[in-house]
Design a protein around this motif. Structure first.
Motif: not given
Length: 330
Positions: A142, A145-147, A149-150, A155, A158, A161-163
């Motif tokens: 991904a 940033s997961k911070d 956009y998640d 989901h 997870s 998946t690496t952000y």
């Protein structure tokens, strides 16, 4: 050997491939229908034919009854590109192939017995085709940033998946010196297409003449090969919500107004909404009237550039490269 399929629409997928390749410690070959530019002459490249034929008419069943997005019947370019990929795989035996992006290429390569790493895209990707390709992937990157956009579409995946953060071609490049004290606006278009015109920019500039306005990437006439100095010197950048453009603005650390373009699956709308909620930048849902720009630019200056660190552009390509090396070693 690692392969990287880069979609030909726009320049963003190829640019991302080049950024990751620069951080890899092993050879990478780009597979793409986009011609290799002089900028990417150092990369190994397999040029694929386009998968369309404007002369073909009738029922081509392009989705194979809803299983994929684009696998038309009787289109020679589509058949030839798949044959070329199969021959390349058989000849080079890649340790894995990154797919950025194509459901059909991902499925095909996986059926050839090669691990596939999928580059996820923003927006509503809960459709069966995207979910299928996420299921068959060995790993998912991904590029944000997961911070910030998640998305719900990832989901269920997870654990693989690496952000990695937003991947920019300018990451680590020193900022250029700003030689002017006058307030400036830089409008950043892109190779993927834009609905903006010079008329739009001129009208906004006329009503907001306290800024000096420059636009790039609206068309071939306004194209600028190196936008980095313009990004660094701008008081405010106006840009669409494409991933590469936003990553470049994040690397430049400059206040921004984001105007998302219409894209499939609501890709740019989802990205812009996430950045607005995170307080990273100001968002206008569509190109505003000339009168509206004064307050938007003032708001962008107030918000500032401090929030861009949240998209984690620094080191993003290196993190993606490390993931590929670790996945290939399994």
């Amino acid at each position: 050997m690692i392969g990287y399929y880069a979609h030909h629409h726009g320049s963003g997928h190829v640019t991302r491939a080049a950024s990751i390749a620069a951080e890899l410690e092993e050879p990478m070959t780009v597979l793409s229908s986009r011609p290799r530019s002089s900028e990417h002459a150092h990369l190994a490249w397999l040029t694929l034919p386009l998968d369309v034929d404007s002369a073909k008419t009738g029922d081509l069943d392009p989705t194979a009854s809803g299983v994929v997005h684009w696998a038309p019947i009787g289109v020679r370019g589509f058949t030839e590109r798949m044959a070329m990929i199969a021959e390349w795989v058989a000849r080079t035996h890649p340790r894995l192939v990154v797919v950025d992006v194509s459901v059909e290429i991902a499925l095909f390569v996986r059926l050839l017995g090669i691990p596939v790493v999928i580059v996820a895209m923003p927006g509503d990707r809960t459709d069966e085709q995207h979910q299928l390709v996420y299921r068959i992937a060995t790993a998912i990157i991904a590029p944000w940033s997961k911070d910030v956009y998640d998305p719900a579409s990832l989901h269920a995946f997870s654990t693989k998946t690496t952000y990695v953060g937003s991947i920019s071609r300018f990451a680590g490049r020193p900022r250029t010196s700003n030689t002017t004290t006058e307030p400036t606006v830089f409008v950043l278009g892109g190779a993927g297409g834009t609905s903006l015109t010079k008329k739009d920019i001129d009208a906004a500039a006329e009503r907001n003449s306290e800024y000096t306005w420059t636009a790039a990437g609206l068309d071939t006439q306004s194209w600028i090969d190196d936008v980095w100095p313009h990004l660094c010197s701008a008081s405010v950048v106006i840009t669409h919500a494409g991933q590469n453009a936003l990553a470049d603005v994040a690397s430049a650390q400059v206040p921004a107004v984001i105007v998302p373009q219409d894209r499939p699956y609501g890709e740019q709308d989802a990205t812009a909404d996430a950045l607005a909620r995170a307080g990273v930048a100001v968002v206008a849902p569509s190109w505003p009237s000339p009168e509206r720009w004064r307050s938007l630019l003032a708001e962008a200056v107030r918000v500032g550039s401090a929030g861009w660190h949240r998209v984690e552009a620094s080191g993003a390509a290196r993190r993606a490269a490390r993931l590929l090396s670790e996945t290939a070693a399994v």
